[in-house]
Design a protein around this motif. Structure first.
Motif, PDB file in Angstrom:
ATOM      1  N   ALA A  80     -41.742  93.985  41.611  1.00  0.00           N
ATOM      2  CA  ALA A  80     -40.970  94.927  42.428  1.00  0.00           C
ATOM      3  C   ALA A  80     -40.359  96.034  41.573  1.00  0.00           C
ATOM      4  N   ILE A  81     -39.792  95.671  40.435  1.00  0.00           N
ATOM      5  CA  ILE A  81     -39.185  96.680  39.559  1.00  0.00           C
ATOM      6  C   ILE A  81     -40.252  97.628  39.017  1.00  0.00           C
ATOM      7  N   GLU A  82     -41.411  97.079  38.634  1.00  0.00           N
ATOM      8  CA  GLU A  82     -42.490  97.939  38.142  1.00  0.00           C
ATOM      9  C   GLU A  82     -42.956  98.918  39.216  1.00  0.00           C
ATOM     10  N   ARG A  83     -43.072  98.447  40.457  1.00  0.00           N
ATOM     11  CA  ARG A  83     -43.491  99.316  41.557  1.00  0.00           C
ATOM     12  C   ARG A  83     -42.446 100.387  41.852  1.00  0.00           C
ATOM     13  N   ILE A  84     -41.185 100.011  41.820  1.00  0.00           N
ATOM     14  CA  ILE A  84     -40.121 100.981  42.103  1.00  0.00           C
ATOM     15  C   ILE A  84     -40.125 102.090  41.052  1.00  0.00           C
ATOM     16  N   ILE A  85     -40.274 101.724  39.788  1.00  0.00           N
ATOM     17  CA  ILE A  85     -40.328 102.736  38.730  1.00  0.00           C
ATOM     18  C   ILE A  85     -41.550 103.639  38.910  1.00  0.00           C
ATOM     19  N   PHE A  86     -42.698 103.042  39.211  1.00  0.00           N
ATOM     20  CA  PHE A  86     -43.922 103.819  39.398  1.00  0.00           C
ATOM     21  C   PHE A  86     -43.795 104.771  40.581  1.00  0.00           C
ATOM     22  N   LEU A  87     -43.236 104.286  41.684  1.00  0.00           N
ATOM     23  CA  LEU A  87     -43.114 105.127  42.874  1.00  0.00           C
ATOM     24  C   LEU A  87     -42.116 106.256  42.669  1.00  0.00           C
ATOM     25  N   ASN A  88     -41.046 105.984  41.955  1.00  0.00           N
ATOM     26  CA  ASN A  88     -40.082 107.057  41.678  1.00  0.00           C
ATOM     27  C   ASN A  88     -40.694 108.129  40.776  1.00  0.00           C
ATOM     28  N   LEU A  89     -41.516 107.702  39.814  1.00  0.00           N
ATOM     29  CA  LEU A  89     -42.198 108.685  38.971  1.00  0.00           C
ATOM     30  C   LEU A  89     -43.283 109.439  39.730  1.00  0.00           C
ATOM     31  N   SER A  90     -43.805 108.833  40.795  1.00  0.00           N
ATOM     32  CA  SER A  90     -44.854 109.480  41.587  1.00  0.00           C
ATOM     33  C   SER A  90     -44.304 110.430  42.638  1.00  0.00           C
ATOM     34  N   THR A  91     -43.014 110.425  42.844  1.00  0.00           N
ATOM     35  CA  THR A  91     -42.412 111.305  43.845  1.00  0.00           C
ATOM     36  C   THR A  91     -42.385 112.739  43.331  1.00  0.00           C
ATOM     37  N   THR A  92     -42.872 113.653  44.158  1.00  0.00           N
ATOM     38  CA  THR A  92     -42.968 115.061  43.775  1.00  0.00           C
ATOM     39  C   THR A  92     -42.277 115.922  44.821  1.00  0.00           C
ATOM     40  N   ASN A  93     -41.693 117.024  44.361  1.00  0.00           N
ATOM     41  CA  ASN A  93     -41.148 118.023  45.276  1.00  0.00           C
ATOM     42  C   ASN A  93     -42.325 118.803  45.863  1.00  0.00           C
TER      43      ASN A  93
END
Length: 256
Positions: A80-93
């Motif tokens: 879960a922590i790995e996915r949360i970090i990955f998804l936050n880094l994948s978020t783009t404006n």
């Protein structure tokens, strides 16, 4: 003289009474302070012994099933922590990226827009790059490339999420299995003793309840993380779909 002795006697009695009253008040105050201090100490001891109590209950639940439940919690939290970090880094404006790509198309053409996408992280920028890479072909080819690569990016976003759902289902199942085994042990003790005594079944029932509680706690914790991850994935996928439609409109206007 008798009157003088009487006055002295009354004065002494009053002084003694005052001293006794002060002593009683002091003793009461001291007892109250001592009681409050003892209560605060007991509360502090309870706070300090929470981890010891948790450890005790964990051991009482049995090392077999409780260890597996704990392993489910550790692995589930790690994913879960790995996915949360990955998804936050994948978020783009997305709005800013779209504006930058449009400005680059108008000023420098396709190559300038591709350079903007290369310098931007996230799945939306990757989809933009794939569409722009086939912009020299017809619009249908660019759209197919965007759709195909969008599926690839969605797979990357959902990677290992199914393991979290597995641990969510597995933890309470292990707890319920521990419950069944604890009840079987309790009935075995009753059968062996030939008598229904509370002391015989208390241990088995306690093990059953502890395994169930810990299994449910693990499932609740992982469920919270799982729902957050799913919501984050849905948000990114919606941005990808909106950005894909916007990119197609930009390419159509650019060709015209």
């Amino acid at each position: 003289m008798k009157r003088l002795f009487s006055i002295l006697a009354i004065t002494c009695l009053m002084a003694i009474g005052t001293v006794n009253a002060n002593a009683t008040t002091f003793a009461t105050t001291t007892a109250t302070v001592t009681s409050v201090t003892q209560d605060e100490t007991a509360v502090a001891e309870e706070d300090l012994s929470f981890h010891q109590e948790l450890k005790k209950r964990f051991i009482e639940g049995g090392p077999g099933f409780m260890g597996i439940v704990l392993l489910c919690l550790i692995l589930g939290l790690a994913i879960a922590i790995e996915r949360i970090i990955f998804l936050n880094l994948s978020t783009t404006n997305t709005r800013k990226l779209t504006q930058n790509v449009e400005d680059a198309l108008n000023s420098g053409g396709i190559e300038a827009a591709k350079e903007v996408c290369r310098n931007t992280k996230g799945p939306v920028a990757s989809i933009f790059y794939q569409g722009l890479d086939r912009a020299n072909e017809d619009i249908d080819a660019a759209e197919k490339a965007v759709v195909a690569y969008g599926g690839v990016q969605m797979g990357q976003l959902e990677k290992n999420v199914s393991w979290i759902s597995l641990f969510i289902a597995l933890a309470p199942m292990l707890g319920f299995m521990g419950t069944v085994i604890g009840m079987i042990q309790a009935f075995d003790k009753i059968e062996a003793a030939g008598d229904m005594q509370p002391s015989l079944v208390a241990g088995g029932i306690k093990v059953a309840l502890l395994t169930t509680v810990f299994g449910l706690i693990v499932a609740i914790i992982l469920q919270i993380f799982y729902n957050y991850i799913i919501a984050k994935i849905d948000s990114i996928v919606n941005d990808m779909e909106d950005a894909s439609i916007t990119l197609m409109d930009l390419l159509v206007r650019h060709k015209k």
